[in-house]
Design an enzyme around this catalytic site. Structure first.
Site, short mmCIF file in Angstrom:
data_model
loop_
_atom_site.label_atom_id
_atom_site.label_comp_id
_atom_site.label_asym_id
_atom_site.label_seq_id
_atom_site.Cartn_x
_atom_site.Cartn_y
_atom_site.Cartn_z
N ASP A 13 77.39 -75.47 75.98
CA ASP A 13 76.34 -74.74 76.67
C ASP A 13 74.96 -75.24 76.26
O ASP A 13 74.02 -75.23 77.06
CB ASP A 13 76.46 -73.24 76.40
N THR A 40 75.35 -63.59 76.77
CA THR A 40 76.39 -63.90 75.79
C THR A 40 75.86 -64.73 74.62
O THR A 40 76.63 -65.06 73.71
CB THR A 40 77.53 -64.69 76.46
N ALA A 41 74.57 -65.05 74.63
CA ALA A 41 74.00 -65.91 73.61
C ALA A 41 73.17 -65.10 72.60
O ALA A 41 73.68 -64.19 71.96
CB ALA A 41 73.17 -67.01 74.28
N ASN A 74 70.98 -62.81 72.94
CA ASN A 74 70.97 -61.39 73.26
C ASN A 74 72.13 -60.66 72.59
O ASN A 74 71.96 -59.58 72.01
CB ASN A 74 71.03 -61.21 74.77
N HIS A 87 61.85 -58.78 56.16
CA HIS A 87 60.96 -57.73 55.66
C HIS A 87 59.54 -58.26 55.47
O HIS A 87 59.33 -59.31 54.87
CB HIS A 87 61.50 -57.21 54.32
#
Length: 274
Positions: free
Chosen positions: A64, A181-182, A184, A149
């Site tokens: 991909d 599907t990546a 995210n 942080h």
């Protein structure tokens, strides 16, 4: 007819298959252009990926990531994805079928002057500072210089001029269904079937997060970032440094990507996420 071929960099199988396709396709009616790195590996002249849009068809050989790289230079030219043995979300053609499938698409174009393809949306990001990033097939990310942080960004998100969320986060991610599907997914966003006409907004490690939002793509999304010296806007992994304060507008690009060849079986491809 002009056919561009982009192979996964540093992959011998991909380069060999690219060479085989080139020798099979070349005749009086078809001219083949390989990307620079693959052509150099094969000892011939190539073209930069940014020029792939000059072709009538682009063939991507690899995973991909290679498909996204090919799409960055393909513009509205249809792309046919060949995987290297593992079914991906963008590459439906198996390597042993590549010559046949590519020849079928080429013959269709020579007969009709058209390549059957399906459109998938791309995202663009612009700012008040008169800048933009290359359209993204998967996602646009707005984040701080570093994650973790004490880093990140202070932000406000507005959808159609109504505040959706605000606070501090590592970043904000807006994805297409193709990209669900990546990145995210790794940030806790939902899986979205590619046929869904929607976008996904996900806050990344936010101090006061809203649930991920799936919304129709005709809504305007604005992200106001105020703190720190600069932010980073990423488009499918390519990053640009943005001075602050800045309001970033994310919307659907006027030019979708076009995918040729057979459609991947979405639920079968989900198996590679295990």
């Amino acid at each position: 007819m002009n056919v561009g071929i982009v192979a996964q960099r540093g992959n011998e199988r991909a380069a060999t298959l690219a060479g085989k396709l080139r020798e099979t396709l070349r005749d009086d009616t078809v001219t083949v252009h390989l990307d620079t790195a693959t052509a150099e590996h094969l000892g011939i002249d190539g073209v930069d990926v940014s020029r792939m849009a000059e072709n009538d068809l682009v063939v991507s050989i690899g995973g991909d990531g290679t498909f996204l790289f090919s799409a960055s230079g393909a513009g509205g030219t249809p792309i046919l994805g060949v995987n290297l043995g593992e079914v991906g979300f963008l590459n439906a053609v198996a390597p042993e079928d590549a010559v046949h499938e590519v020849r079928e698409v080429v013959n269709e174009y020579l007969d009709s002057g058209e390549i059957p393809s399906r459109e998938v949306p791309r995202l663009e990001a612009t700012g008040e500072g008169d800048w933009s990033v290359h359209p993204a097939l998967n996602e646009i990310v707005v984040q701080g210089a570093q994650r973790g942080h004490g880093q990140g960004i202070d932000y406000e998100i507005h959808v159609d001029d109504v505040e959706y969320g605000s606070g501090h986060a590592d970043g904000i991610l807006v994805s297409t269904p193709t990209g669900s599907t990546a990145y995210n997914l790794s940030e806790g966003g939902p899986l979205v079937h590619p046929s869904v006409n929607g976008l996904i907004l996900t806050e990344m490690c936010a101090s006061h997060p809203m649930p991920p939002l799936v919304f129709e793509p005709n809504h305007d999304v604005e992200i106001r970032v105020t703190n720190a010296a600069f932010a980073v806007v990423g488009s499918d992994g390519k990053q640009a440094r943005i001075d602050l304060p800045e309001t970033i507008t994310i919307s659907v690009s006027s030019e979708p990507a076009r995918i040729a060849g057979p459609s991947p079986t979405f639920f079968e491809a989900l198996g590679k996420l295990d």
